[in-house]
Design a protein around this motif. Structure first.
Motif, PDB file in Angstrom:
ATOM      1  N   ARG A 210      11.666 -15.232  16.555  1.00 39.12           N
ATOM      2  CA  ARG A 210      11.613 -16.302  15.568  1.00 39.12           C
ATOM      3  C   ARG A 210      10.881 -15.790  14.336  1.00 39.12           C
ATOM      4  O   ARG A 210       9.946 -14.991  14.433  1.00 39.12           O
ATOM      5  N   SER A 211      11.303 -16.250  13.160  1.00 38.07           N
ATOM      6  CA  SER A 211      10.637 -15.898  11.907  1.00 38.07           C
ATOM      7  C   SER A 211      10.081 -17.145  11.251  1.00 38.07           C
ATOM      8  O   SER A 211      10.654 -18.226  11.370  1.00 38.07           O
ATOM      9  N   VAL A 212       8.957 -16.979  10.566  1.00 35.18           N
ATOM     10  CA  VAL A 212       8.357 -18.089   9.816  1.00 35.18           C
ATOM     11  C   VAL A 212       8.072 -17.619   8.394  1.00 35.18           C
ATOM     12  O   VAL A 212       7.819 -16.440   8.149  1.00 35.18           O
ATOM     13  N   SER A 213       8.129 -18.563   7.464  1.00 33.82           N
ATOM     14  CA  SER A 213       7.803 -18.263   6.075  1.00 33.82           C
ATOM     15  C   SER A 213       6.330 -18.562   5.834  1.00 33.82           C
ATOM     16  O   SER A 213       5.840 -19.643   6.159  1.00 33.82           O
ATOM     17  N   THR A 214       5.623 -17.599   5.237  1.00 33.80           N
ATOM     18  CA  THR A 214       4.200 -17.784   4.935  1.00 33.80           C
ATOM     19  C   THR A 214       3.983 -18.112   3.463  1.00 33.80           C
ATOM     20  O   THR A 214       2.854 -18.045   2.979  1.00 33.80           O
ATOM     21  N   MET A 215       5.039 -18.464   2.753  1.00 37.43           N
ATOM     22  CA  MET A 215       4.927 -18.756   1.319  1.00 37.43           C
ATOM     23  C   MET A 215       4.437 -20.187   1.127  1.00 37.43           C
ATOM     24  O   MET A 215       5.169 -21.070   0.676  1.00 37.43           O
ATOM     25  N   LEU A 216       3.185 -20.421   1.479  1.00 37.00           N
ATOM     26  CA  LEU A 216       2.595 -21.742   1.396  1.00 37.00           C
ATOM     27  C   LEU A 216       1.647 -21.817   0.211  1.00 37.00           C
ATOM     28  O   LEU A 216       0.806 -20.935   0.013  1.00 37.00           O
ATOM     29  N   TYR A 220      -1.072 -18.938   0.139  1.00 32.52           N
ATOM     30  CA  TYR A 220      -0.505 -17.731  -0.442  1.00 32.52           C
ATOM     31  C   TYR A 220      -0.061 -17.879  -1.895  1.00 32.52           C
ATOM     32  O   TYR A 220       0.432 -16.929  -2.486  1.00 32.52           O
ATOM     33  N   HIS A 221      -0.159 -19.055  -2.480  1.00 31.81           N
ATOM     34  CA  HIS A 221       0.298 -19.259  -3.852  1.00 31.81           C
ATOM     35  C   HIS A 221      -0.895 -19.703  -4.687  1.00 31.81           C
ATOM     36  O   HIS A 221      -1.018 -20.875  -5.041  1.00 31.81           O
ATOM     37  N   PRO A 222      -1.797 -18.783  -5.016  1.00 31.80           N
ATOM     38  CA  PRO A 222      -3.105 -19.154  -5.569  1.00 31.80           C
ATOM     39  C   PRO A 222      -3.114 -19.391  -7.079  1.00 31.80           C
ATOM     40  O   PRO A 222      -2.240 -18.964  -7.815  1.00 31.80           O
ATOM     41  N   SER A 263      11.675 -13.922   0.222  1.00 35.33           N
ATOM     42  CA  SER A 263      11.884 -12.490   0.444  1.00 35.33           C
ATOM     43  C   SER A 263      11.210 -12.059   1.733  1.00 35.33           C
ATOM     44  O   SER A 263      10.436 -12.812   2.349  1.00 35.33           O
ATOM     45  N   SER A 264      11.475 -10.817   2.125  1.00 33.64           N
ATOM     46  CA  SER A 264      10.914 -10.282   3.363  1.00 33.64           C
ATOM     47  C   SER A 264       9.404 -10.158   3.303  1.00 33.64           C
ATOM     48  O   SER A 264       8.743 -10.100   4.345  1.00 33.64           O
ATOM     49  N   LEU A 265       8.809 -10.126   2.099  1.00 38.69           N
ATOM     50  CA  LEU A 265       7.354 -10.026   2.007  1.00 38.69           C
ATOM     51  C   LEU A 265       6.674 -11.263   2.581  1.00 38.69           C
ATOM     52  O   LEU A 265       5.576 -11.182   3.120  1.00 38.69           O
ATOM     53  N   TRP A 266       7.345 -12.410   2.466  1.00 38.82           N
ATOM     54  CA  TRP A 266       6.756 -13.668   2.925  1.00 38.82           C
ATOM     55  C   TRP A 266       7.258 -14.089   4.297  1.00 38.82           C
ATOM     56  O   TRP A 266       6.998 -15.218   4.720  1.00 38.82           O
ATOM     57  N   MET A 267       7.979 -13.210   4.977  1.00 33.15           N
ATOM     58  CA  MET A 267       8.462 -13.538   6.311  1.00 33.15           C
ATOM     59  C   MET A 267       7.620 -12.814   7.352  1.00 33.15           C
ATOM     60  O   MET A 267       7.305 -11.633   7.208  1.00 33.15           O
ATOM     61  N   MET A 315      -2.950 -18.374  10.097  1.00 33.59           N
ATOM     62  CA  MET A 315      -2.502 -19.749  10.348  1.00 33.59           C
ATOM     63  C   MET A 315      -1.806 -19.819  11.694  1.00 33.59           C
ATOM     64  O   MET A 315      -1.453 -18.797  12.285  1.00 33.59           O
ATOM     65  N   ASP A 316      -1.620 -21.051  12.149  1.00 36.35           N
ATOM     66  CA  ASP A 316      -0.943 -21.300  13.408  1.00 36.35           C
ATOM     67  C   ASP A 316       0.566 -21.220  13.175  1.00 36.35           C
ATOM     68  O   ASP A 316       1.129 -22.060  12.477  1.00 36.35           O
ATOM     69  N   PRO A 317       1.269 -20.216  13.750  1.00 33.78           N
ATOM     70  CA  PRO A 317       2.706 -20.073  13.485  1.00 33.78           C
ATOM     71  C   PRO A 317       3.527 -21.248  13.995  1.00 33.78           C
ATOM     72  O   PRO A 317       4.629 -21.490  13.508  1.00 33.78           O
ATOM     73  N   GLU A 318       3.001 -22.002  14.951  1.00 32.49           N
ATOM     74  CA  GLU A 318       3.716 -23.163  15.469  1.00 32.49           C
ATOM     75  C   GLU A 318       3.685 -24.316  14.474  1.00 32.49           C
ATOM     76  O   GLU A 318       4.582 -25.162  14.455  1.00 32.49           O
ATOM     77  N   GLN A 319       2.648 -24.364  13.620  1.00 31.33           N
ATOM     78  CA  GLN A 319       2.440 -25.496  12.725  1.00 31.33           C
ATOM     79  C   GLN A 319       2.444 -25.076  11.261  1.00 31.33           C
ATOM     80  O   GLN A 319       1.751 -25.665  10.437  1.00 31.33           O
ATOM     81  N   MET A 320       3.225 -24.067  10.895  1.00 33.99           N
ATOM     82  CA  MET A 320       3.202 -23.551   9.526  1.00 33.99           C
ATOM     83  C   MET A 320       3.572 -24.611   8.488  1.00 33.99           C
ATOM     84  O   MET A 320       3.065 -24.596   7.370  1.00 33.99           O
ATOM     85  N   ASP A 321       4.439 -25.538   8.844  1.00 35.95           N
ATOM     86  CA  ASP A 321       4.896 -26.547   7.888  1.00 35.95           C
ATOM     87  C   ASP A 321       4.117 -27.853   7.990  1.00 35.95           C
ATOM     88  O   ASP A 321       4.451 -28.825   7.314  1.00 35.95           O
ATOM     89  N   MET A 322       3.100 -27.873   8.825  1.00 34.55           N
ATOM     90  CA  MET A 322       2.314 -29.087   9.002  1.00 34.55           C
ATOM     91  C   MET A 322       1.047 -29.033   8.148  1.00 34.55           C
ATOM     92  O   MET A 322       0.648 -27.984   7.651  1.00 34.55           O
ATOM     93  N   GLU A 323       0.401 -30.187   7.994  1.00 34.10           N
ATOM     94  CA  GLU A 323      -0.837 -30.260   7.220  1.00 34.10           C
ATOM     95  C   GLU A 323      -2.006 -29.630   7.968  1.00 34.10           C
ATOM     96  O   GLU A 323      -2.921 -29.083   7.371  1.00 34.10           O
ATOM     97  N   TYR A 324      -1.976 -29.730   9.308  1.00 30.93           N
ATOM     98  CA  TYR A 324      -3.094 -29.252  10.113  1.00 30.93           C
ATOM     99  C   TYR A 324      -2.571 -28.413  11.278  1.00 30.93           C
ATOM    100  O   TYR A 324      -1.479 -28.653  11.789  1.00 30.93           O
ATOM    101  N   PRO A 325      -3.355 -27.441  11.732  1.00 30.66           N
ATOM    102  CA  PRO A 325      -2.948 -26.654  12.900  1.00 30.66           C
ATOM    103  C   PRO A 325      -3.164 -27.439  14.186  1.00 30.66           C
ATOM    104  O   PRO A 325      -3.731 -28.534  14.182  1.00 30.66           O
TER     105      PRO A 325
END
Length: 338
Positions: A210-216, A220-222, A263-267, A315-325
């Motif tokens: 499984r892949s997750v996006s870390t572009m949060l 990661y977007h400071p 992109s692959s940098l954020w995967m 971060m918690d990979p299971e909850q990447m799209d959630m507000e809290y881990p």
């Protein structure tokens, strides 16, 4: 306008399973193999000429997809005597799905076969290949043009791969990357044992492929937008003149769409293994329980989500799209029967 040719999707399924018991049923195994072929999937048409004069998109039952996999479960129990027993159980599921027919342009004839969805996993990630970060202005000048994103690149920005070799980075350089956002593998296992009055139970659960996006934006977007901060993780791994091999692009307070394309940098690999539950218990001896007019009394200490083994870390990979881990919690309790 009506479309009288729209119809239901069709599906053909095949399942083959078997069960196995060994050692007087101390070990039990169940296995199920499955295959499904879906046809007449409703999807948009790839190209409708403007000369037809249609103002709305056109869809039809033209897609096909397949899925295949295996479900496996096993249970084992061993009872030595009335004072000691152990038990274990586990399950494993592998499921792969892919497009078999998908109406699209003939990408292969354009030398862009990497853009085709046919044969690719459903919900596959799609974006640019990040080769590395630009070292200096000469590196930028001698690389494929990256001007599609607000004026081009600077040292410390991401260098994308020119897949079609036309000397510029644009949508024609998108491709499929890593795994789907949906896991292909689910698994779990539980272990338990009792010795006299003491007991222990543990349950583990995980996913893989499984892949997750870390572009949060929060991590990661400071800086950009005047209300953003920068995480310590990004700060320590950002590009500078002294760290040309850094993990993340340069910092800036200005809008920089170039570095925040998919992109692959954020995967990242979204695999994880978690200890969901760990419980320790003690059963009060019968003679003491009877004195307090109880038929049974058990004390326990339980912990949930105690640790996770994964590739993301921050971060918690299971909850990447959630507000809290996922929350870690502890319980102390007593079960009493009268």
């Amino acid at each position: 306008y009506p479309n009288i040719y729209i119809t239901w999707e069709k599906s053909k399924k095949v399942n083959l399973g078997f069960e196995l018991g060994m050692f007087n049923s101390a070990l039990e195994i169940q296995t199920d193999f499955f295959y499904e072929r879906r046809t007449q999937i409703y999807q948009p048409r790839a190209h409708i000429p403007s000369s037809m004069g249609l103002s709305a998109g056109v869809s039809a039952n033209i897609g096909e997809a397949s899925s295949r996999g295996i479900d496996l479960s096993a249970n084992y129990s061993y009872i030595a005597n009335k004072d000691f027993w152990i038990k274990g159980m586990g399950n494993f599921t592998l499921a792969k799905g892919r497009y078999e027919v998908y109406e699209e342009l003939d990408y292969a004839s354009y030398g862009q076969g990497y853009r085709s969805r046919i044969g690719q996993a459903i919900n596959h990630n799609y974006g640019y290949i990040a080769e590395r970060l630009f070292i200096d202005v000469n590196d930028v000048a001698n690389s494929p043009s990256q001007t599609s994103f607000n004026g081009g690149a600077m040292p410390g920005d991401i260098k994308y791969k020119d897949l079609n070799g036309d000397g510029k980075i644009d949508d024609y350089d998108h491709c499929h990357q890593q795994y789907s956002t949906l896991p292909e593998i689910y698994y779990g296992f539980s272990l338990g044992a009792d010795y006299r009055n003491w007991g222990i139970k543990a349950h583990f659960q995980g996913v893989a492929h499984r892949s997750v996006s870390t572009m949060l934006a929060s991590i990661y977007h400071p800086l950009y937008g005047n209300d953003k901060n920068v995480s310590e993780h990004y700060l320590e791994n950002r590009w500078t003149d002294a760290t040309p091999d850094a993990r993340y692009p340069r910092l800036t307070t200005l809008s920089n769409n170039h570095n925040f394309q998919t992109s692959s940098l954020w995967m990242e690999k979204g695999d994880y293994l978690k200890l969901r539950v760990l419980e320790l218990s003690y059963k009060l001896p019968a003679r003491f329980a009877e004195k307090m007019r109880m038929s049974d009394c058990r004390l326990f200490l339980k912990g949930m989500n105690l640790f996770s083994i994964d590739h993301v870390g921050i971060m918690d990979p299971e909850q990447m799209d959630m507000e809290y881990p996922s929350s870690r919690s502890y319980l102390i309790g007593i079960n009493v029967l009268f």
